[in-house]
Motif scaffolding. Structure first.
Motif, PDB file in Angstrom:
ATOM      1  N   ARG A 160      -4.105 -32.260 -18.194  1.00 35.21           N
ATOM      2  CA  ARG A 160      -4.497 -30.934 -18.675  1.00 35.21           C
ATOM      3  C   ARG A 160      -4.571 -29.930 -17.535  1.00 35.21           C
ATOM      4  N   ALA A 161      -5.086 -30.348 -16.387  1.00 33.47           N
ATOM      5  CA  ALA A 161      -5.138 -29.464 -15.220  1.00 33.47           C
ATOM      6  C   ALA A 161      -3.738 -29.052 -14.797  1.00 33.47           C
ATOM      7  N   ALA A 162      -2.824 -30.017 -14.751  1.00 33.23           N
ATOM      8  CA  ALA A 162      -1.445 -29.709 -14.339  1.00 33.23           C
ATOM      9  C   ALA A 162      -0.790 -28.750 -15.321  1.00 33.23           C
ATOM     10  N   GLU A 163      -1.076 -28.934 -16.586  1.00 29.99           N
ATOM     11  CA  GLU A 163      -0.503 -28.052 -17.629  1.00 29.99           C
ATOM     12  C   GLU A 163      -0.996 -26.613 -17.448  1.00 29.99           C
ATOM     13  N   LEU A 164      -2.267 -26.468 -17.149  1.00 29.00           N
ATOM     14  CA  LEU A 164      -2.843 -25.131 -16.960  1.00 29.00           C
ATOM     15  C   LEU A 164      -2.242 -24.446 -15.732  1.00 29.00           C
ATOM     16  N   LEU A 165      -2.051 -25.205 -14.673  1.00 33.15           N
ATOM     17  CA  LEU A 165      -1.520 -24.619 -13.441  1.00 33.15           C
ATOM     18  C   LEU A 165      -0.039 -24.271 -13.560  1.00 33.15           C
ATOM     19  N   ALA A 166       0.644 -24.968 -14.447  1.00 33.44           N
ATOM     20  CA  ALA A 166       2.080 -24.703 -14.613  1.00 33.44           C
ATOM     21  C   ALA A 166       2.357 -23.554 -15.568  1.00 33.44           C
ATOM     22  N   ALA A 167       1.344 -23.145 -16.322  1.00 30.77           N
ATOM     23  CA  ALA A 167       1.543 -22.111 -17.361  1.00 30.77           C
ATOM     24  C   ALA A 167       1.860 -20.764 -16.745  1.00 30.77           C
TER      25      ALA A 167
END
Length: 466
Positions: free
Chosen positions: A459-466
């Motif tokens: 979830r953290a990686a998804e947020l940073l990639a957005a």
């Protein structure tokens, strides 16, 4: 007798004096740089204008700086000498200033709200009541005070946008985000100089975790808002909060150095911006270099005798700077001053005394403990005290720094179960914070739950990639 631009009767020597007063109030509403200069013009045109003296006293107390607050007594005395020919509304303003000088801030706000019952278009009383309800953490009172006046305002009235912006902010602080954003954006459409309304929208976007929206909102209005004086620095701080949650740490430090702490400042807003951002960075393990020192240097000037404690919210930021800079003796002197203030019979009935006892002093002690790496002590204090912070005033976003301190103390003390529980709270309340999801993943790993940790990390990686 003359009238202001909204039709209120004003005791003054001329319409020019009233017009000068109106201009000064407008600049105050817009958080402008020139309010003090415009107030000087009021005094030059009519040195015996009673509302001019009240406004001077209000301006001397609003910054919560001891040397200015000490001068408010002279303004009060002058205003009191002019009450014989004043209107009932003006006499109530004098009474409000007297209560404020006497330390009874809730009586002060009550008088302003009383003025608004008969004079709902007294925009000065409205904005001051709004501000002090906020400073005291009286969020329901802040909301209701604005709700009562709104039926008396229409778009054709001068200052309507400022009123709408205040109404918007009451919705934001009571977590009614849809009307807060809608009214805040409308207020800025009416008058882009309304940085308080812009600030309301910034809060909504931060509370909802809309990081890119928050950055764009401030970017779009930066040219207008950078002319709004000290408060513009707070907007740049808000933008840096979004950078922080996106792990754009270089951008956070650049904003700190180039926008909201370009040089040491005596303004409390600037000090709070700087100290709280450095604390957030430090807790995330970022190297802030020697940046604590200049904030601590200014904060050391606020270690004052007991009669000069003015706002616990500010004192806690001074404490943060002193403790984290390793200046423990000065930090303990500040703490002693806070305790002496509460113990003095002169301050027994002061509005802020219970707030110092219930939240200010405990959090100051927790901050000292955190700086000394006594994390168990931080946890012991903050486990309960975090639920008593609203009367400190400031916004939810500002008070969050002490919630973070509690969380990071649990992590550093190896209390993994507590850290996991606190991060479950945090990610539920603010699911768009990548750093929080990363911390949650670490805590879950340490509690033997690798599968849930993996989901949190993703979830953290998804947020940073957005």
């Amino acid at each position: 007798m003359f009238n202001d631009k909204r039709g209120l009767a004003m005791t003054a020597s001329s319409q020019d004096a009233v017009d000068a007063f109106d201009s000064c109030v407008d600049e105050f509403l817009a958080s402008g740089r020139d309010a003090a200069l415009l107030l000087k013009k009021v005094s030059e045109v009519d040195p015996d204008m009673i509302m001019g003296q009240c406004l001077r006293g209000y301006f001397q107390r609003l910054p919560a700086q001891a040397h200015l607050a000490a001068q408010s007594g002279d303004s009060l005395a002058k205003a009191q000498s002019l009450t014989d020919t004043a209107t009932d509304r003006e006499q109530k303003h004098v009474a409000a200033l007297a209560a404020w000088c006497g330390g009874d801030i809730r009586k002060t706000t009550s008088i302003w709200d009383d003025i608004l019952l008969d004079h709902p278009r007294d925009i000065l009383a409205m904005r001051l009541a709004h501000t002090m309800h906020f400073f005291l953490g009286d969020l329901a009172q802040m909301r209701d005070s604005m709700a009562r006046v709104m039926p008396h305002w229409t778009e054709d009235l001068p200052g309507y946008g400022f009123v709408l912006g205040c109404r918007a902010f009451t919705f934001e602080e009571t977590h009614e985000f849809e009307p807060a954003e809608r009214l805040g954006r409308r207020a800025v459409e009416i008058n882009e100089n309304d940085i308080w309304a812009g600030h309301c929208v910034a809060h909504v976007l931060e509370a909802q975790g809309r990081r890119q929206d928050g950055i764009v909102w401030i970017d779009e209005h930066e040219t207008a808002w950078q002319k709004r004086g000290i408060f513009a620095h707070h907007m740049w701080w808000h933008r840096a909060l979004h950078y922080l949650e996106l792990e754009r740490f270089d951008d956070v430090l650049a904003a700190y150095d180039r926008q909201f702490w370009t040089e040491p400042s005596e303004d409390n807003i600037d000090i709070c911006n700087a100290a709280s951002m450095l604390m957030r960075l430090d807790m995330l393990g970022l190297d802030v270099g020697d940046r604590w020192e200049t904030v601590a240097d200014v904060s050391a000037n606020r270690i004052a005798p007991l009669q000069q404690r003015l706002r616990p919210f500010n004192d806690l930021h001074f404490m943060m700077a002193l403790a984290m800079a390793g200046r423990r003796d000065e930090a303990e002197t500040l703490l002693a001053s806070m305790k002496d203030f509460c113990d003095s019979q002169d301050n027994e009935d002061a509005t802020i005394t219970p707030t110092y006892r219930d939240a200010g002093i405990p959090i100051a002690e927790a901050t000292l403990a955190y700086a000394a790496e006594d994390y168990g002590r931080v946890i012991y204090i903050m486990r309960e005290t975090r639920y008593h912070m609203v009367p400190l005033g400031g916004s939810w976003a500002q008070r969050d720094v002490w919630v973070r301190m509690f969380l990071h103390a649990a992590i550093k003390d190896g209390q993994h179960g507590l850290a996991r529980a606190l991060l479950a709270e945090r990610t539920a309340d603010n699911p768009s914070s990548a750093p929080s999801w990363k911390l949650y993943a670490d805590a879950l790993d340490k509690c033997g739950d690798p599968d849930t940790a993996g989901a949190a990390r993703a979830r953290a990686a998804e947020l940073l990639a957005a």
